[in-house]
Design a protein around this motif. Structure first.
Motif, PDB file in Angstrom:
ATOM      1  N   PRO A  29      -6.789   6.015   8.503  1.00  0.00           N
ATOM      2  CA  PRO A  29      -7.632   7.273   8.807  1.00  0.00           C
ATOM      3  C   PRO A  29      -7.228   8.450   7.779  1.00  0.00           C
ATOM      4  CG  PRO A  29      -6.438   6.490  10.792  1.00  0.00           C
ATOM      5  CD  PRO A  29      -5.711   5.972   9.462  1.00  0.00           C
ATOM      6  N   GLY A  30      -8.677   8.883   7.436  1.00  0.00           N
ATOM      7  CA  GLY A  30      -8.505   9.892   6.376  1.00  0.00           C
ATOM      8  C   GLY A  30      -8.186   9.843   5.192  1.00  0.00           C
ATOM      9  N   VAL A  31      -7.918   8.618   4.732  1.00  0.00           N
ATOM     10  CA  VAL A  31      -7.486   8.416   3.519  1.00  0.00           C
ATOM     11  C   VAL A  31      -8.367   7.393   2.511  1.00  0.00           C
ATOM     12  CG1 VAL A  31      -5.444   7.809   2.118  1.00  0.00           C
ATOM     13  CG2 VAL A  31      -4.866   8.960   4.188  1.00  0.00           C
ATOM     14  N   GLU A  32      -8.675   7.653   1.320  1.00  0.00           N
ATOM     15  CA  GLU A  32      -9.521   6.539   0.686  1.00  0.00           C
ATOM     16  C   GLU A  32      -8.787   5.424   0.484  1.00  0.00           C
ATOM     17  OE1 GLU A  32     -12.745   7.061  -0.655  1.00  0.00           O
ATOM     18  OE2 GLU A  32     -12.596   8.797   0.324  1.00  0.00           O
ATOM     19  N   MET A  33      -9.472   4.474   0.845  1.00  0.00           N
ATOM     20  CA  MET A  33      -8.887   2.977   0.774  1.00  0.00           C
ATOM     21  C   MET A  33      -8.132   2.625  -0.727  1.00  0.00           C
ATOM     22  SD  MET A  33      -9.189  -0.561  -0.566  1.00  0.00           S
ATOM     23  CE  MET A  33     -11.034  -0.762  -0.998  1.00  0.00           C
ATOM     24  N   LEU A  34      -8.913   3.192  -2.008  1.00  0.00           N
ATOM     25  CA  LEU A  34      -8.454   3.243  -3.146  1.00  0.00           C
ATOM     26  C   LEU A  34      -8.444   4.516  -3.902  1.00  0.00           C
ATOM     27  CD1 LEU A  34      -8.920   0.233  -5.472  1.00  0.00           C
ATOM     28  CD2 LEU A  34      -9.582   2.258  -6.335  1.00  0.00           C
ATOM     29  N   THR A  35      -7.073   4.791  -4.483  1.00  0.00           N
ATOM     30  CA  THR A  35      -6.938   6.039  -5.249  1.00  0.00           C
ATOM     31  C   THR A  35      -6.362   5.822  -6.836  1.00  0.00           C
ATOM     32  OG1 THR A  35      -4.738   6.485  -4.191  1.00  0.00           O
ATOM     33  CG2 THR A  35      -6.946   7.599  -3.398  1.00  0.00           C
ATOM     34  N   MET A  36      -7.010   6.161  -7.541  1.00  0.00           N
ATOM     35  CA  MET A  36      -6.640   5.831  -8.851  1.00  0.00           C
ATOM     36  C   MET A  36      -5.104   6.587  -9.370  1.00  0.00           C
ATOM     37  SD  MET A  36      -8.997   3.746  -9.524  1.00  0.00           S
ATOM     38  CE  MET A  36      -8.543   3.027 -11.039  1.00  0.00           C
ATOM     39  N   GLY A  70       0.867  -0.907   0.067  1.00  0.00           N
ATOM     40  CA  GLY A  70      -0.075   0.125  -0.161  1.00  0.00           C
ATOM     41  C   GLY A  70       0.745   1.294  -0.039  1.00  0.00           C
ATOM     42  N   GLY A  71       0.365   2.379   0.378  1.00  0.00           N
ATOM     43  CA  GLY A  71       1.003   3.660   0.217  1.00  0.00           C
ATOM     44  C   GLY A  71       1.268   4.281  -0.890  1.00  0.00           C
ATOM     45  N   ASP A  72       2.560   4.430  -1.398  1.00  0.00           N
ATOM     46  CA  ASP A  72       3.097   4.963  -2.608  1.00  0.00           C
ATOM     47  C   ASP A  72       3.077   4.136  -3.710  1.00  0.00           C
ATOM     48  OD1 ASP A  72       2.928   7.576  -1.670  1.00  0.00           O
ATOM     49  OD2 ASP A  72       5.214   7.560  -0.934  1.00  0.00           O
ATOM     50  N   VAL A  73       3.080   2.659  -3.313  1.00  0.00           N
ATOM     51  CA  VAL A  73       3.314   1.513  -4.397  1.00  0.00           C
ATOM     52  C   VAL A  73       1.949   1.423  -5.251  1.00  0.00           C
ATOM     53  CG1 VAL A  73       3.722  -0.765  -4.856  1.00  0.00           C
ATOM     54  CG2 VAL A  73       4.843   0.276  -2.687  1.00  0.00           C
ATOM     55  N   ILE A  74       2.211   1.524  -6.527  1.00  0.00           N
ATOM     56  CA  ILE A  74       1.483   1.311  -7.600  1.00  0.00           C
ATOM     57  C   ILE A  74       0.932  -0.015  -7.845  1.00  0.00           C
ATOM     58  CG2 ILE A  74       0.493   1.744 -10.080  1.00  0.00           C
ATOM     59  CD1 ILE A  74       2.489   4.133 -10.303  1.00  0.00           C
ATOM     60  N   HIS A  75      -0.513  -0.230  -7.891  1.00  0.00           N
ATOM     61  CA  HIS A  75      -0.921  -1.477  -8.069  1.00  0.00           C
ATOM     62  C   HIS A  75      -1.484  -1.426  -9.619  1.00  0.00           C
ATOM     63  CE1 HIS A  75      -3.823  -5.259  -6.775  1.00  0.00           C
ATOM     64  NE2 HIS A  75      -3.175  -5.495  -7.750  1.00  0.00           N
ATOM     65  N   TYR A  76      -0.705  -2.081 -10.298  1.00  0.00           N
ATOM     66  CA  TYR A  76      -0.757  -2.074 -11.677  1.00  0.00           C
ATOM     67  C   TYR A  76      -1.995  -2.689 -12.175  1.00  0.00           C
ATOM     68  CZ  TYR A  76       3.208   1.000 -12.654  1.00  0.00           C
ATOM     69  OH  TYR A  76       4.099   2.103 -12.753  1.00  0.00           O
TER      70      TYR A  76
END
Length: 127
Positions: free
Chosen positions: A101-108, A74-80
């Motif tokens: 907390p306060g961060v969306e579970m998934l961001t594009m 997770g974090g900065d790692v892209i899930h391609y």
């Protein structure tokens, strides 16, 4: 009662106050899956049935088959990629996502970032 360890990893830091979400994902036959994205925290998964192609930033794409476990930091790692490799069957998996907390579970991931990092992607070895 039988028991089998499937995966043991030391995850990266998990923020205080994080929550866990368990989700069942079903990938229809041949589904290319979700576009490149990031998760706010680590994600752990188990393939119930079928086979998917899994690709994270910094690694080559690889198949995950029924009965196998996987994870991502997770974090900065892209899930391609999370694509169904089967053209004739639905693939099913369960994931446990740690949500910061306060961060969306998934961001594009933006097209601009994907283009900038395109030369860094590792291709899958020929089958």
């Amino acid at each position: 009662m039988g028991q089998k360890d499937l995966l043991e990893v030391v995850p990266p830091f998990i923020a205080q106050g994080s929550s866990a979400m368990i989700r069942l994902l079903e990938l229809p036959p041949g589904d290319p899956g979700i576009a490149p994205h990031r998760h706010s925290g680590p994600v752990f998964g188990y393939m119930l049935e079928g086979e998917m192609l899994f690709e994270l930033e910094g690694g080559a794409p690889y198949p995950v088959k029924a009965g196998e476990a996987f994870w991502e930091p997770g974090g900065d790692v892209i899930h391609y990629t999370i694509a169904n490799l089967l053209a004739d069957r639905t693939s099913r998996l369960v994931v446990v996502a740690m949500m910061t907390p306060g961060v969306e579970m998934l961001t594009m991931v933006s097209e601009e970032e994907l283009a900038a990092k395109a030369s860094e992607r590792i291709t899958a070895p020929s089958r």
